[in-house]
Design an enzyme around this catalytic site. Structure first.
Site, PDB file in Angstrom:
ATOM      1  N   ILE A 160      20.053  26.472 -23.569  1.00  0.00           N
ATOM      2  CA  ILE A 160      19.928  25.047 -23.938  1.00  0.00           C
ATOM      3  C   ILE A 160      18.437  24.742 -23.994  1.00  0.00           C
ATOM      4  O   ILE A 160      17.751  24.749 -22.970  1.00  0.00           O
ATOM      5  CB  ILE A 160      20.621  24.145 -22.898  1.00  0.00           C
ATOM      6  CG1 ILE A 160      22.087  24.537 -22.782  1.00  0.00           C
ATOM      7  CG2 ILE A 160      20.469  22.674 -23.263  1.00  0.00           C
ATOM      8  CD1 ILE A 160      22.866  23.746 -21.758  1.00  0.00           C
ATOM      9  N   GLY A 163      14.834  22.552 -16.738  1.00  0.00           N
ATOM     10  CA  GLY A 163      13.519  23.179 -16.633  1.00  0.00           C
ATOM     11  C   GLY A 163      12.625  22.818 -17.809  1.00  0.00           C
ATOM     12  O   GLY A 163      11.926  23.655 -18.360  1.00  0.00           O
ATOM     13  N   ILE A 179       5.729  11.202 -19.999  1.00  0.00           N
ATOM     14  CA  ILE A 179       5.285  12.104 -18.920  1.00  0.00           C
ATOM     15  C   ILE A 179       4.720  11.260 -17.779  1.00  0.00           C
ATOM     16  O   ILE A 179       4.899  11.578 -16.600  1.00  0.00           O
ATOM     17  CB  ILE A 179       4.268  13.140 -19.456  1.00  0.00           C
ATOM     18  CG1 ILE A 179       4.987  14.054 -20.456  1.00  0.00           C
ATOM     19  CG2 ILE A 179       3.677  13.969 -18.317  1.00  0.00           C
ATOM     20  CD1 ILE A 179       4.098  15.051 -21.172  1.00  0.00           C
ATOM     21  N   ALA A 205       9.918  17.655 -17.123  1.00  0.00           N
ATOM     22  CA  ALA A 205      10.326  16.872 -15.947  1.00  0.00           C
ATOM     23  C   ALA A 205      10.740  17.788 -14.800  1.00  0.00           C
ATOM     24  O   ALA A 205      10.289  17.628 -13.655  1.00  0.00           O
ATOM     25  CB  ALA A 205      11.477  15.934 -16.317  1.00  0.00           C
ATOM     26  N   LYS A 226      -8.213  13.780 -24.572  1.00  0.00           N
ATOM     27  CA  LYS A 226      -7.723  12.588 -25.286  1.00  0.00           C
ATOM     28  C   LYS A 226      -8.401  11.351 -24.677  1.00  0.00           C
ATOM     29  O   LYS A 226      -8.284  11.116 -23.469  1.00  0.00           O
ATOM     30  CB  LYS A 226      -6.204  12.504 -25.126  1.00  0.00           C
ATOM     31  CG  LYS A 226      -5.593  11.236 -25.695  1.00  0.00           C
ATOM     32  CD  LYS A 226      -4.083  11.197 -25.505  1.00  0.00           C
ATOM     33  CE  LYS A 226      -3.527   9.848 -25.931  1.00  0.00           C
ATOM     34  NZ  LYS A 226      -2.122   9.667 -25.541  1.00  0.00           N
TER      35      LYS A 226
HETATM   36  C1  LIG Z   1       9.950  12.762 -30.571  1.00  0.00           C
HETATM   37  C2  LIG Z   1       9.430  12.760 -29.176  1.00  0.00           C
HETATM   38  C3  LIG Z   1       8.065  12.820 -28.943  1.00  0.00           C
HETATM   39  C4  LIG Z   1       7.569  12.770 -27.631  1.00  0.00           C
HETATM   40  N1  LIG Z   1       6.224  12.741 -27.418  1.00  0.00           N
HETATM   41  C5  LIG Z   1       5.758  12.537 -26.156  1.00  0.00           C
HETATM   42  C6  LIG Z   1       4.369  12.444 -25.887  1.00  0.00           C
HETATM   43  O1  LIG Z   1       3.533  12.602 -26.765  1.00  0.00           O
HETATM   44  N2  LIG Z   1       3.992  12.202 -24.615  1.00  0.00           N
HETATM   45  C7  LIG Z   1       4.887  12.055 -23.597  1.00  0.00           C
HETATM   46  O2  LIG Z   1       4.492  11.762 -22.463  1.00  0.00           O
HETATM   47  N3  LIG Z   1       6.197  12.215 -23.826  1.00  0.00           N
HETATM   48  C8  LIG Z   1       6.649  12.448 -25.058  1.00  0.00           C
HETATM   49  N4  LIG Z   1       7.983  12.601 -25.275  1.00  0.00           N
HETATM   50  C9  LIG Z   1       8.880  12.701 -24.142  1.00  0.00           C
HETATM   51  C10 LIG Z   1       8.739  14.105 -23.545  1.00  0.00           C
HETATM   52  O3  LIG Z   1       9.049  15.072 -24.522  1.00  0.00           O
HETATM   53  C11 LIG Z   1       9.670  14.261 -22.343  1.00  0.00           C
HETATM   54  O4  LIG Z   1       9.478  13.209 -21.447  1.00  0.00           O
HETATM   55  C12 LIG Z   1       9.383  15.548 -21.608  1.00  0.00           C
HETATM   56  O5  LIG Z   1       9.377  16.639 -22.479  1.00  0.00           O
HETATM   57  C13 LIG Z   1      10.397  15.774 -20.520  1.00  0.00           C
HETATM   58  O6  LIG Z   1      11.643  16.155 -21.022  1.00  0.00           O
HETATM   59  P1  LIG Z   1      12.764  16.523 -19.972  1.00  0.00           P
HETATM   60  O7  LIG Z   1      12.232  17.592 -19.089  1.00  0.00           O
HETATM   61  O8  LIG Z   1      13.257  15.289 -19.366  1.00  0.00           O
HETATM   62  O9  LIG Z   1      13.949  17.099 -20.869  1.00  0.00           O
HETATM   63  P2  LIG Z   1      14.077  18.471 -21.692  1.00  0.00           P
HETATM   64  O10 LIG Z   1      12.769  19.003 -22.132  1.00  0.00           O
HETATM   65  O11 LIG Z   1      15.077  18.209 -22.766  1.00  0.00           O
HETATM   66  O12 LIG Z   1      14.681  19.511 -20.657  1.00  0.00           O
HETATM   67  C14 LIG Z   1      16.052  19.500 -20.312  1.00  0.00           C
HETATM   68  C15 LIG Z   1      16.364  20.736 -19.485  1.00  0.00           C
HETATM   69  O13 LIG Z   1      17.685  20.634 -19.005  1.00  0.00           O
HETATM   70  C16 LIG Z   1      18.343  21.877 -19.152  1.00  0.00           C
HETATM   71  N5  LIG Z   1      19.780  21.618 -19.279  1.00  0.00           N
HETATM   72  C17 LIG Z   1      20.394  20.605 -19.929  1.00  0.00           C
HETATM   73  N6  LIG Z   1      21.743  20.713 -19.818  1.00  0.00           N
HETATM   74  C18 LIG Z   1      21.972  21.810 -19.051  1.00  0.00           C
HETATM   75  C19 LIG Z   1      23.144  22.461 -18.583  1.00  0.00           C
HETATM   76  N7  LIG Z   1      24.368  22.001 -18.871  1.00  0.00           N
HETATM   77  N8  LIG Z   1      22.998  23.574 -17.831  1.00  0.00           N
HETATM   78  C20 LIG Z   1      21.768  24.072 -17.519  1.00  0.00           C
HETATM   79  N9  LIG Z   1      20.624  23.481 -17.958  1.00  0.00           N
HETATM   80  C21 LIG Z   1      20.729  22.392 -18.717  1.00  0.00           C
HETATM   81  C22 LIG Z   1      17.735  22.485 -20.412  1.00  0.00           C
HETATM   82  O14 LIG Z   1      17.875  23.897 -20.417  1.00  0.00           O
HETATM   83  C23 LIG Z   1      16.260  22.063 -20.231  1.00  0.00           C
HETATM   84  O15 LIG Z   1      15.622  23.023 -19.426  1.00  0.00           O
HETATM   85  C24 LIG Z   1       8.480  12.693 -26.566  1.00  0.00           C
HETATM   86  C25 LIG Z   1       9.855  12.706 -26.807  1.00  0.00           C
HETATM   87  C26 LIG Z   1      10.331  12.726 -28.095  1.00  0.00           C
HETATM   88  C27 LIG Z   1      11.812  12.712 -28.334  1.00  0.00           C
END
Ligand SMILES: Cc1cc2nc3c(=O)[nH]c(=O)nc-3n(C[C@H](O)[C@H](O)[C@H](O)COP(=O)(O)OP(=O)(O)OC[C@H]3O[C@@H](n4cnc5c(N)ncnc54)[C@H](O)[C@@H]3O)c2cc1C
Length: 496
Positions: free
Chosen positions: A41, A12, A342, A15, A77
């Site tokens: 997490i 959550g 994103i 993505a 932006k």
């Molecule tokens: C340093 C940095 C800067 C960034 N800056 C940008 C930016 O400026 N612009 C941009 O477009 N992108 C940026 N990004 C990328 C952006 O942060 C991500 O693409 C975006 O936040 C999506 O993350 P996610 O949802 O894939 O993962 P996460 O936000 O990590 O979410 C993972 C989810 O999975 C759940 N989860 C994991 N394991 C389990 C489990 N075993 N059981 C239950 N739930 C679980 C967690 O609870 C969480 O809800 C950046 C990334 C980094 C590292």
């Protein structure tokens, strides 16, 4: 009767909730959606700068822009400023808009190089001039007007954006399940994912599983063991410290990327605070030194201690494998230099909608999905490497390494073509077209050995006259724009 496809989303973060909101709003008759996440997490908690395409996504799922911006403390932006990249002390802006317009049948930079007026290329970009003057207004939809030549994106609070999407998704029928996934079971015959087992012993079954579990890549990487393609020899940064600070003095309509000795620092202006981070390579600086560097270079006091995030540049070979589609960090990560993550989530969601599966898995669909995602990743990869490789900095190891490292053949060829006579490859699909390459090539000091001979079809005096006229029009029009701060105060002030 048609049985809806049961989709289970794991995660959550941005993505997971983008995906859930899009499926619930756009495919309510085709699938049912459940989303599993755990408050234990945390999400990665960064990802605050976006690209203009996000507006299309928001529009598609029926988001009201002013409402979304005011609830996520968002600002506009118009591009990214790169400071100290080509060499220390220089600055250029990569805008979401054009530099001039083609003149005499050739691209603008050809006439600019030929005319050699002493004026910077930036004088011919409306978006750059708006940035430099801290102004904002919406582009007009009127071909030929200087203020029709740009688009815009957002800076927002990532946590608030995910919460905003969660609200939409839940209102549209998504069921949220709280819990930690402890194990994943797969089908003994075909290897498809069958169910997720939560710590509470609840079993979640589904037809398709969307892995949005972040860097853990619990389904695609850990369970299905899809191999990871490592791009860190070219994209050497593997850590970031992130910290919020009080707002800066000016409310800039652009992201800042400031190169330091072992990486670069971002500054993302939001309405209620500044997002900051230092992306660095652990080969060239220790974590403690990097944290100190970040704190030393804040514009205003930090609001908390910095948080360390470790990552590796690269992506999994196939984001769609069997009945699992990985979206977001679980599918790969290319460091945040051009705010592309994103965007990649958005593209994966739209490609999934285009290739929406039936109950039975079909490798034709997954192969096409993976081909489309590969193309996006590869283009972004080359463009990011360009920023690092094209530098004349001699003050630290990181920059010397990047300048001399072997680069992918596809990028080497692009650079050579520009050096030859300013040739820039263009395509109609995907990220980073003409203005983006012009901005970085020229901004980081790559010159073209010759200009396109067709440029001479336009008399030099005409070229200079047209360029002067354009620059004056831009100056005059930008002067009439409201300041970014006033525009935000009027359109979308932050409401908690
Ligand atoms: C340093 C940095 C800067 C960034 N800056 C940008 C930016 O400026 N612009 C941009 O477009 N992108 C940026 N990004 C990328 C952006 O942060 C991500 O693409 C975006 O936040 C999506 O993350 P996610 O949802 O894939 O993962 P996460 O936000 O990590 O979410 C993972 C989810 O999975 C759940 N989860 C994991 N394991 C389990 C489990 N075993 N059981 C239950 N739930 C679980 C967690 O609870 C969480 O809800 C950046 C990334 C980094 C590292």
């Amino acid at each position: 009767m048609f049985k809806k496809i049961e989709i289970v989303i794991l995660g959550g973060g941005t993505a997971g909730w983008m995906c859930a909101a899009a499926l619930a709003r756009l495919a309510p008759n085709i699938c049912s959606v459940r989303l599993v996440e755990s408050d234990d997490i945390s999400t990665v908690g960064v990802g605050e700068a976006t690209l203009p395409q996000l507006k299309e996504f928001n529009d598609l799922i029926g988001i009201n822009e002013a409402d979304m911006m005011s609830k996520t403390a968002a600002t506009f932006k118009l591009g990214i400023e790169f400071s100290n990249w080509g060499q220390r002390g220089n600055s250029y802006i990569h805008p979401f808009g054009a530099f001039g317009q083609s003149m005499g049948g050739v691209e603008f930079h050809q006439q600019w190089a030929r005319a050699n007026t002493g004026e910077s290329l930036e004088a011919y970009s409306y978006a750059v001039q708006a940035c430099r003057n801290h102004k904002f207004d919406f582009p007009v939809d009127s071909f030929g007007e200087v203020n029709s030549t740009y688009s815009y994106a957002y800076h927002f609070d990532a946590g608030l954006y995910a919460a905003y999407l969660r609200h939409i998704a839940e209102k549209s029928g998504v069921e949220r399940i709280e819990g930690v996934v402890n194990s994943v079971s797969t089908h003994p015959d075909n290897g498809n994912i069958q169910s997720l087992m939560l710590a509470s012993n609840q079993e979640i079954k589904g037809d398709y599983f969307i892995d949005c579990s972040g860097f853990r890549s619990l389904l695609l990487g850990q369970t299905l063991k899809v191999p990871f393609e490592d791009w860190s020899p070219w994209l050497v940064c593997d850590r970031a410290w992130a910290v919020a600070s009080e707002s800066g003095q000016a409310l800039l309509p652009y992201t800042r990327s400031i190169a330091h000795e072992a990486g670069w620092q971002w500054r993302i202006p939001l309405q209620h605070r500044m997002g900051n981070g230092y992306v660095f390579s652990s080969q060239f600086i220790s974590e403690d030194e990097a944290a100190a560097c970040l704190l030393r270079n804040l514009e205003a006091p930090a609001l908390s201690d910095p948080r360390l995030i470790r990552f590796k540049a690269g992506r999994y070979y196939s984001a769609w494998e069997k009945n699992c589609i990985a979206i977001g960090l679980s599918s790969g990560f290319l460091e945040p230099l051009e705010s592309t993550s994103i965007y990649l989530i958005q593209v994966a969601i739209t490609n999934l909608l285009k290739l929406f599966p039936k109950h039975k898995t079909d490798v034709t669909l997954s192969a096409e999905f993976n081909r489309l995602m590969d193309m996006e990743y590869s283009r972004i990869k080359d463009f990011l490497i360009l920023h690092y490789h094209l530098n004349q900095r001699d003050d630290s190891e990181l920059w010397r390494y990047c300048r001399s490292m072997p680069i992918p053949e596809s990028l080497a060829q692009k650079i050579e073509l520009f050096r030859w006579r300013g040739y820039v490859d263009s395509f109609s699909f995907g990220l980073f077209n003409l203005a983006s390459w012009q901005a970085v090539y020229i901004g980081q000091g790559l010159s073209q050995a010759a200009t396109d001979p067709f440029a001479n079809n336009l008399p030099l005096s005409d070229a200079r006259y047209q360029m002067d006229t354009l620059a004056s029009k831009i100056r005059a029009r930008v002067n009439l724009m409201p300041s970014h701060r006033d525009f935000i105060a009027d359109y979308c002030p932050f409401r908690k």
